[in-house]
Write a protein that holds these residues in place. Structure first.
Motif, mmCIF file in Angstrom:
data_model
loop_
_atom_site.group_PDB
_atom_site.id
_atom_site.type_symbol
_atom_site.label_atom_id
_atom_site.label_comp_id
_atom_site.label_asym_id
_atom_site.label_seq_id
_atom_site.Cartn_x
_atom_site.Cartn_y
_atom_site.Cartn_z
ATOM 1 N N ASN A 135 -6.383 -6.712 1.234
ATOM 2 C CA ASN A 135 -7.389 -7.734 0.978
ATOM 3 C C ASN A 135 -7.530 -7.925 -0.525
ATOM 4 O O ASN A 135 -6.678 -7.460 -1.288
ATOM 5 C CB ASN A 135 -8.722 -7.373 1.663
ATOM 6 N N GLU A 136 -8.589 -8.584 -0.950
ATOM 7 C CA GLU A 136 -8.751 -8.894 -2.373
ATOM 8 C C GLU A 136 -9.105 -7.673 -3.223
ATOM 9 O O GLU A 136 -9.092 -7.748 -4.449
ATOM 10 C CB GLU A 136 -9.799 -9.999 -2.575
ATOM 11 N N ARG A 137 -9.394 -6.517 -2.613
ATOM 12 C CA ARG A 137 -9.806 -5.329 -3.368
ATOM 13 C C ARG A 137 -8.852 -4.151 -3.254
ATOM 14 O O ARG A 137 -8.837 -3.288 -4.137
ATOM 15 C CB ARG A 137 -11.192 -4.893 -2.916
ATOM 16 N N ALA A 138 -8.075 -4.069 -2.160
ATOM 17 C CA ALA A 138 -7.205 -2.900 -1.964
ATOM 18 C C ALA A 138 -6.051 -3.218 -1.022
ATOM 19 O O ALA A 138 -6.132 -4.127 -0.197
ATOM 20 C CB ALA A 138 -8.015 -1.739 -1.390
ATOM 21 N N MET A 166 3.257 -0.810 -2.728
ATOM 22 C CA MET A 166 3.852 -0.742 -4.043
ATOM 23 C C MET A 166 4.284 -2.133 -4.436
ATOM 24 O O MET A 166 4.939 -2.807 -3.665
ATOM 25 C CB MET A 166 5.057 0.181 -4.020
ATOM 26 N N CYS A 167 3.905 -2.498 -5.574
ATOM 27 C CA CYS A 167 4.164 -3.863 -6.017
ATOM 28 C C CYS A 167 5.420 -3.939 -6.869
ATOM 29 O O CYS A 167 5.889 -2.958 -7.404
ATOM 30 C CB CYS A 167 2.986 -4.373 -6.820
ATOM 31 N N GLY A 168 5.963 -5.119 -7.020
ATOM 32 C CA GLY A 168 7.083 -5.340 -7.910
ATOM 33 C C GLY A 168 8.352 -4.664 -7.446
ATOM 34 O O GLY A 168 9.198 -4.316 -8.252
ATOM 35 N N LYS A 169 8.497 -4.467 -6.165
ATOM 36 C CA LYS A 169 9.662 -3.763 -5.646
ATOM 37 C C LYS A 169 10.924 -4.545 -5.976
ATOM 38 O O LYS A 169 11.073 -5.689 -5.603
ATOM 39 C CB LYS A 169 9.510 -3.575 -4.146
ATOM 40 N N VAL A 178 -3.012 4.040 -1.744
ATOM 41 C CA VAL A 178 -4.113 3.087 -1.858
ATOM 42 C C VAL A 178 -4.020 2.432 -3.217
ATOM 43 O O VAL A 178 -4.222 3.076 -4.245
ATOM 44 C CB VAL A 178 -5.478 3.799 -1.698
ATOM 45 N N GLU A 179 -3.671 1.144 -3.235
ATOM 46 C CA GLU A 179 -3.609 0.378 -4.468
ATOM 47 C C GLU A 179 -4.948 -0.286 -4.701
ATOM 48 O O GLU A 179 -5.520 -0.895 -3.786
ATOM 49 C CB GLU A 179 -2.503 -0.660 -4.383
ATOM 50 N N ILE A 180 -5.460 -0.180 -5.929
ATOM 51 C CA ILE A 180 -6.756 -0.736 -6.289
ATOM 52 C C ILE A 180 -6.505 -2.081 -6.977
ATOM 53 O O ILE A 180 -6.064 -2.123 -8.121
ATOM 54 C CB ILE A 180 -7.515 0.225 -7.209
ATOM 55 N N ILE A 181 -6.756 -3.148 -6.265
ATOM 56 C CA ILE A 181 -6.433 -4.495 -6.737
ATOM 57 C C ILE A 181 -7.543 -5.038 -7.603
ATOM 58 O O ILE A 181 -8.699 -4.875 -7.321
ATOM 59 C CB ILE A 181 -6.146 -5.438 -5.551
ATOM 60 N N ASP A 218 -3.404 0.118 -10.425
ATOM 61 C CA ASP A 218 -3.716 1.543 -10.345
ATOM 62 C C ASP A 218 -3.635 1.932 -8.873
ATOM 63 O O ASP A 218 -3.877 1.100 -7.981
ATOM 64 C CB ASP A 218 -5.129 1.827 -10.845
ATOM 65 N N TYR A 219 -3.313 3.215 -8.615
ATOM 66 C CA TYR A 219 -3.176 3.629 -7.221
ATOM 67 C C TYR A 219 -3.468 5.109 -7.030
ATOM 68 O O TYR A 219 -3.419 5.900 -7.966
ATOM 69 C CB TYR A 219 -1.787 3.285 -6.682
ATOM 70 N N VAL A 220 -3.787 5.453 -5.788
ATOM 71 C CA VAL A 220 -4.024 6.824 -5.358
ATOM 72 C C VAL A 220 -3.055 7.116 -4.221
ATOM 73 O O VAL A 220 -2.861 6.264 -3.339
ATOM 74 C CB VAL A 220 -5.479 7.005 -4.862
ATOM 75 N N VAL A 221 -2.452 8.307 -4.239
ATOM 76 C CA VAL A 221 -1.573 8.754 -3.164
ATOM 77 C C VAL A 221 -2.219 9.951 -2.481
ATOM 78 O O VAL A 221 -2.684 10.881 -3.154
ATOM 79 C CB VAL A 221 -0.175 9.116 -3.701
#
Length: 100
Positions: A18-21, A1-4, A97-100, A43-46
């Motif tokens: 990595n550069e993708r996830a 989770m970003c921006g905590k 899973v965060e999609i970077i 965007d993310y999937v739980v």
């Protein structure tokens, strides 16, 4: 989770970054454990690893109860701001899973 913005009591374990996830398991040892207030920058999937509930504090003064089912994923767009709380009387976990 970003921006905590504020640390919670749930335990994150990052498996891939990595550069993708970014793939993180979140472990909530007891009722009330939480991720801490944060904003998702991707965007993310739980994928829940339990049957039960998470309580979602969206900062508007109310708590939403979200039902989880083992292995049934859900998707959210970037920008979501919330604190995720264990609403169960048992330990629970999910994979994010965060999609970077």
């Amino acid at each position: 989770m970003c921006g905590k913005a504020k640390a919670g009591t749930a335990l994150p374990t990052e498996f891939i970054h990595n550069e993708r996830a970014r793939v993180t398991e979140w472990r909530f040892m007891k009722r009330g454990d939480n991720t801490g207030w944060h904003r998702h920058e991707y965007d993310y999937v739980v994928i829940p690893l339990f049957d039960g509930f998470l309580e979602i504090d969206n900062g508007n003064g109310s708590i939403t109860k979200a039902q989880m089912k083992t292995g049934v994923p859900y998707f959210r767009k970037m920008g979501v701001e919330h604190d995720v709380i264990n609403g169960n009387d048992f330990e629970c976990r999910f994979v994010e899973v965060e999609i970077i």
